[in-house]
Scaffold this active site. Structure first.
Site, PDB file in Angstrom:
ATOM      1  N   GLU A  66      -6.052   7.673   4.984  1.00 31.26           N
ATOM      2  CA  GLU A  66      -5.836   6.288   5.397  1.00 31.26           C
ATOM      3  C   GLU A  66      -4.573   5.740   4.731  1.00 31.26           C
ATOM      4  OE1 GLU A  66      -6.700   3.294   3.184  1.00 31.26           O
ATOM      5  OE2 GLU A  66      -8.476   3.971   2.088  1.00 31.26           O
ATOM      6  N   LYS A  86      -3.463  -4.963   8.299  1.00 33.36           N
ATOM      7  CA  LYS A  86      -4.551  -4.145   7.797  1.00 33.36           C
ATOM      8  C   LYS A  86      -5.426  -3.819   8.991  1.00 33.36           C
ATOM      9  CE  LYS A  86      -8.134  -3.976   4.214  1.00 33.36           C
ATOM     10  NZ  LYS A  86      -8.774  -4.712   3.095  1.00 33.36           N
ATOM     11  N   VAL A  90     -10.628   2.657   6.673  1.00 32.50           N
ATOM     12  CA  VAL A  90     -11.543   3.771   6.918  1.00 32.50           C
ATOM     13  C   VAL A  90     -11.976   3.821   8.383  1.00 32.50           C
ATOM     14  CG1 VAL A  90     -13.861   4.659   6.415  1.00 32.50           C
ATOM     15  CG2 VAL A  90     -12.367   3.933   4.541  1.00 32.50           C
ATOM     16  N   ASP A 142     -20.753 -10.642   5.988  1.00 32.93           N
ATOM     17  CA  ASP A 142     -19.546  -9.848   5.800  1.00 32.93           C
ATOM     18  C   ASP A 142     -19.938  -8.378   5.628  1.00 32.93           C
ATOM     19  OD1 ASP A 142     -17.087  -8.806   5.257  1.00 32.93           O
ATOM     20  OD2 ASP A 142     -16.585 -10.168   3.616  1.00 32.93           O
ATOM     21  N   SER A 191     -18.614  -4.429   6.666  1.00 33.80           N
ATOM     22  CA  SER A 191     -17.438  -3.675   7.088  1.00 33.80           C
ATOM     23  C   SER A 191     -17.664  -2.915   8.385  1.00 33.80           C
ATOM     24  CB  SER A 191     -17.041  -2.698   5.978  1.00 33.80           C
ATOM     25  OG  SER A 191     -16.027  -1.823   6.417  1.00 33.80           O
ATOM     26  N   GLN A 192     -16.562  -2.754   9.150  1.00 36.61           N
ATOM     27  CA  GLN A 192     -16.574  -1.905  10.341  1.00 36.61           C
ATOM     28  C   GLN A 192     -16.768  -0.429   9.986  1.00 36.61           C
ATOM     29  OE1 GLN A 192     -13.089  -2.764  13.019  1.00 36.61           O
ATOM     30  NE2 GLN A 192     -12.566  -4.191  11.376  1.00 36.61           N
ATOM     31  N   ASP A 193     -16.556  -0.097   8.720  1.00 37.65           N
ATOM     32  CA  ASP A 193     -16.595   1.313   8.315  1.00 37.65           C
ATOM     33  C   ASP A 193     -17.913   1.984   8.667  1.00 37.65           C
ATOM     34  OD1 ASP A 193     -14.142   0.665   7.273  1.00 37.65           O
ATOM     35  OD2 ASP A 193     -14.680   1.036   5.172  1.00 37.65           O
ATOM     36  N   LYS A 213     -16.976   0.797  -2.297  1.00 34.64           N
ATOM     37  CA  LYS A 213     -16.177  -0.032  -3.199  1.00 34.64           C
ATOM     38  C   LYS A 213     -17.082  -0.862  -4.115  1.00 34.64           C
ATOM     39  CE  LYS A 213     -12.106  -0.389  -0.240  1.00 34.64           C
ATOM     40  NZ  LYS A 213     -12.543   0.263   0.992  1.00 34.64           N
TER      41      LYS A 213
END
Length: 303
Positions: free
Chosen positions: A23, A85, A105, A137, A139-141, A158
């Site tokens: 990435e 981003k 990611v 919130d 993540s799309q990950d 993270k």
């Protein structure tokens, strides 16, 4: 998908050599210059030493790139222009507006899968943020990991995340989380999290067989391999937690939310720990890349 391959990556794919995706959001947004450029080069070198070919992904002037030339990588690192981003949802916008940005990611998983690359190395994945029950919130990950057949090598999720909820959502999404030489989930800067893993592998050949079974035999989505950060640079979990709590409170006071939280967190943690978190981050990136290179080699030769 219309992809532009570097000459090195095109030759590798045509000859069925092992390739590892990387990435570039960590270069464009995650780390300060020149540490970001040094980290990117160190990851590429670690992959090459393992016998594989690195393929950093990005969108450059609206073109989806698989494998970057040095000038393109430096352009992302120096940040002399507006750099997006890019998650999966942002790729179409970047292409249509001829923008330039680093892939996260989720976007890298999608692009790697489209290019036929089965192994991807990163630092830490995104997931469920703390307080998600209020602001949602997430993540799309996680959706990308569930969907795209790519083995993602990381040092866990993270540190800023709600790790128990992230693990629950990964399970709900059907993404296997496998410890590499550990049965405890690493927590990015730290080797421990207090969260036990159901599955673990002790060697790269077993990891490759699992990935091959998931992708080729069963036709399923991604798999997550979690590698503890190097012991000599890892930080105690309680020390990191104290700093994260303080930093998140500061982010809230400043109105920093969403995708801006992680870069702010990394900068603040670096300052508050006298550079210890930055050192740990750089070390784990190269360490993950090394294992990813070994995994790609084992996968390609059918171990």
């Amino acid at each position: 998908m219309d992809l532009r391959f570097s000459d090195e990556v095109r030759r590798a794919l045509d000859s069925r050599q092992p390739v590892v995706a990387l990435e570039t959001s960590v270069v464009a947004q995650g780390l300060p210059y020149p540490d970001n450029l040094a980290a990117a080069r160190a990851c590429e070198e670690a992959i090459r030493r393992a016998g594989a070919v690195p393929a950093a992904t990005a969108v450059v002037d609206g073109q989806v790139c698989i494998g970057l030339e040095d000038a393109q990588l430096r352009r992302l690192a120096e940040g002399k222009e507006k750099l997006l981003k890019l998650g999966s949802r942002d790729l179409a916008i970047a292409v249509a507006t001829r923008a330039t940005g680093g892939t996260t990611v989720s976007a890298t998983c999608e692009l790697a899968a489209a290019a036929g690359i089965r192994v991807f190395s990163t630092g830490g994945i995104g997931g469920v943020h703390r307080g998600a029950s209020e602001h949602w919130d997430i993540s799309q990950d996680i959706a990308a990991l569930a969907r795209f057949p790519v083995a993602v090598v990381c040092a866990g999720a993270k540190s800023v995340l709600d790790l128990p909820k992230t693990m629950e959502l990964l399970e709900t999404a059907g993404v296997p989380v496998i410890g590499v030489g550990t049965r405890e989930l690493p927590s990015f800067h730290s080797r421990e999290s207090g969260i036990q893993l159901e599955h673990s592998v002790g060697d790269v050949a077993t990891a490759a067989r699992i990935a091959r079974a998931r992708f080729e035999t069963l036709g399923q989505g991604g798999v997550l391999y979690t590698v503890p950060p190097p012991e000599e640079t890892a930080l105690p979990k309680h020390e990191v937690e104290l700093q994260i709590a303080s930093t998140l409170a500061e982010a809230e006071r400043q109105g920093i939310r969403g995708k801006d939280v992680t870069p702010f967190l990394l900068r603040e943690l670096g300052q508050r720990t006298g550079g210890k978190t930055l050192k740990a981050n750089l070390a784990l990136l190269a360490n993950n890349a090394r294992f990813a290179g070994q995994l790609a080699v084992a996968y390609a030769r059918g171990d």
